[in-house]
Motif scaffolding. Structure first.
Motif, short mmCIF file in Angstrom:
data_model
loop_
_atom_site.label_atom_id
_atom_site.label_comp_id
_atom_site.label_asym_id
_atom_site.label_seq_id
_atom_site.Cartn_x
_atom_site.Cartn_y
_atom_site.Cartn_z
N ASN A 289 0.85 -1.29 0.11
CA ASN A 289 0.03 0.19 -0.07
C ASN A 289 0.69 0.99 -0.12
O ASN A 289 2.00 1.28 0.44
N LEU B 111 -2.91 1.99 11.05
CA LEU B 111 -2.10 0.87 10.00
C LEU B 111 -1.86 -0.22 11.01
O LEU B 111 -1.79 -1.13 10.69
N THR C 88 2.76 -1.11 4.18
CA THR C 88 2.40 0.05 3.72
C THR C 88 3.86 1.17 3.89
O THR C 88 4.22 1.23 4.59
#
Ligand code: CA
Length: 463
Positions: free
Chosen positions: A24, A265, A274
């Motif tokens: 991500n 997160l 990410t």
């Protein structure tokens, strides 16, 4: 049973692996934040503990450049990964919801439209500023979700937003007083805007944690107007000056927002998968919003370091090293190049990206190019920056003079060494001539252009 659990583990690790192959990405963009206004860059009066965690968990880059020294063109470069001059996005667009010409060239891809090819879910929260007409709407430019403002900014308190639809705003000023947009609909805010954008970002992460996503979290803070709830200003009893105190409150709320995003997160167990990048779209306009660019010369809209060199930190836990400082040149263009390469997306052959994948450079697999070029053009004012390695050629706006600085020794650009190094001036000047051939003229008028198309003279600065 053993075999079954082994198979399960194998499948799980494969799923994990394929997911890891498509990390991500979250870009957290601050607006008009000064170089020295984060504690990881040495701010003494504003502490930013949450933004700092990105630098602690990853890398802070001390020499990161954007592609322009004001919002619109810098954002056009960031989101396309290409010098915005290649498609003539050379001015800060006016707020013109009925103008099909004022916005990001429709032929250009965005990071979002590129990542759609790799099945990413894409969202933009906050400031767009790449065209207010429907043809330029984020949902027409590769984004699945949009909550934000189409123009260059917004007032921060809900009570200030009285115009019920962005399309009804007739002027730039009015666009700061209109409702927000949720996809194609108008929506009134409920909270101080920076808090609201944070809530939206957390919600986006919670809803999309199971698939690869790209989130462009484009805060308009700490861009003017200077407005902060008292509770954030109260965090700075040592700052007496009202403007600076308000600015500090705005930055502190933004810092809280970064903290909430990082918490989301972790809560969704996707921090390792990410990439989080934090930067500002241009240098701080010290005089207007009381920001601080430290010992860099100049401010927003300038070609000196204070206009184009921005605070920058990036983390990708477990992949790029933690707690390091990277002092060589990087560009905001590298963000697109990094994620597009990691997602294995092919770009259009006629529109290649201008940046580089930063991951192999940060992990040491690839050597940094000591001659990395940074090139900037101010179209209306015929100003240029051509920086190669430590040498920076500045052609100031509306001037024929050539200034040369050795940025490695003279970060404040105090000593023009053009006369001592005529051959370097000549080489960089030659690079400029070749590069300009690849660029297009501006195709829309902007905030700093008169109705007849001539550049508007900047207002005389109050001393
Ligand atoms: Ca800006």
């Amino acid at each position: 049973m053993k075999l079954l659990s082994f198979t399960l583990l194998l499948i799980l690790s494969l799923i994990n692996h394929s997911h890891a192959a498509k990390p991500n990405m979250i870009i957290i963009l601050a607006d008009d934040l000064g170089y020295r206004d984060v504690s990881f860059n040495g701010s003494k009066d504003i502490n930013t503990p949450h933004i700092d965690t990105i630098a602690k968990n990853g890398i802070k880059c001390t020499q990161a450049y954007v592609t322009y020294s004001v919002c619109g063109p810098s954002r056009a470069g960031l989101i396309t990964g290409r010098y915005q001059g290649r498609f003539g996005f050379e001015r800060n667009p006016r707020f013109q919801p009925n103008n099909k010409n004022t916005g990001l060239d429709l032929k250009e891809d965005t990071i979002a439209s590129l990542l759609k090819k790799a099945n990413y879910h894409t969202g933009v929260i906050g400031k767009w500023h790449l065209g207010a007409h429907n043809v330029f709407h984020p949902l027409n430019r590769g984004f699945d979700e949009f909550y934000g403002m189409l123009g260059g900014g917004k007032r921060y308190f809900p009570s200030d937003l009285k115009i019920k639809n962005d399309k009804l705003a007739k002027t730039e000023e009015q666009s700061y007083r209109s409702y927000m947009n949720r996809n194609w609909k108008s929506e009134k805010t409920k909270k101080y805007l920076t808090e609201e954008l944070t809530d939206e970002a957390v919600d986006f992460i919670n809803r999309n944690s199971k698939k690869p996503f790209f989130l462009y979290l484009s805060y308009n803070a700490p861009h003017g107007p200077l407005q902060s709830p008292k509770k954030y200003m109260d965090r700075f009893p040592n700052i007496k000056e009202k403007k600076r105190k308000t600015y500090a409150g705005m930055v502190s709320c933004l810092d809280d927002g970064v903290g909430e995003v990082m918490k989301a997160l972790r809560a969704n167990k996707i921090e390792k998968n990410t990439i989080v990048v934090f930067l500002s779209d241009n240098g701080g306009p010290e005089k207007s919003n009381a920001s601080n660019n430290g010992n860099l010369r100049g401010q927003k809209s300038d070609l000196y370091e204070g206009g184009i060199r921005v605070p920058f930190a990036i983390q990708w836990k477990g992949t790029i090293p933690a707690g390091k400082t990277y002092r060589k040149t990087i560009s905001s263009l590298d963000i697109a190049a990094t994620i597009v390469e990691l997602a294995k997306v092919k770009t259009h052959p006629e529109r290649p990206l201008d940046g580089i994948n930063l991951v192999p450079v940060f992990t040491g697999k690839k050597k940094a190019d000591p001659n990395r070029l940074i090139t900037i053009r101010k179209f209306d004012h015929k100003g240029f920056v051509i920086k190669r390695g430590k040498y920076k050629l500045v052609i100031p706006p509306n001037s024929d003079t050539m200034e040369l600085y050795d940025i490695s020794k003279d970060i404040g650009e105090k000593k023009n060494i053009a006369k001592q190094y005529p051959e370097i001036v000549k080489e960089l000047g030659e690079i400029r001539k070749q590069w300009v051939k690849e660029l297009k003229d501006s195709y829309f008028d902007g905030l700093m252009v008169n109705k007849d198309g001539t550049p508007r003279k900047a207002k005389k600065k109050k001393k």
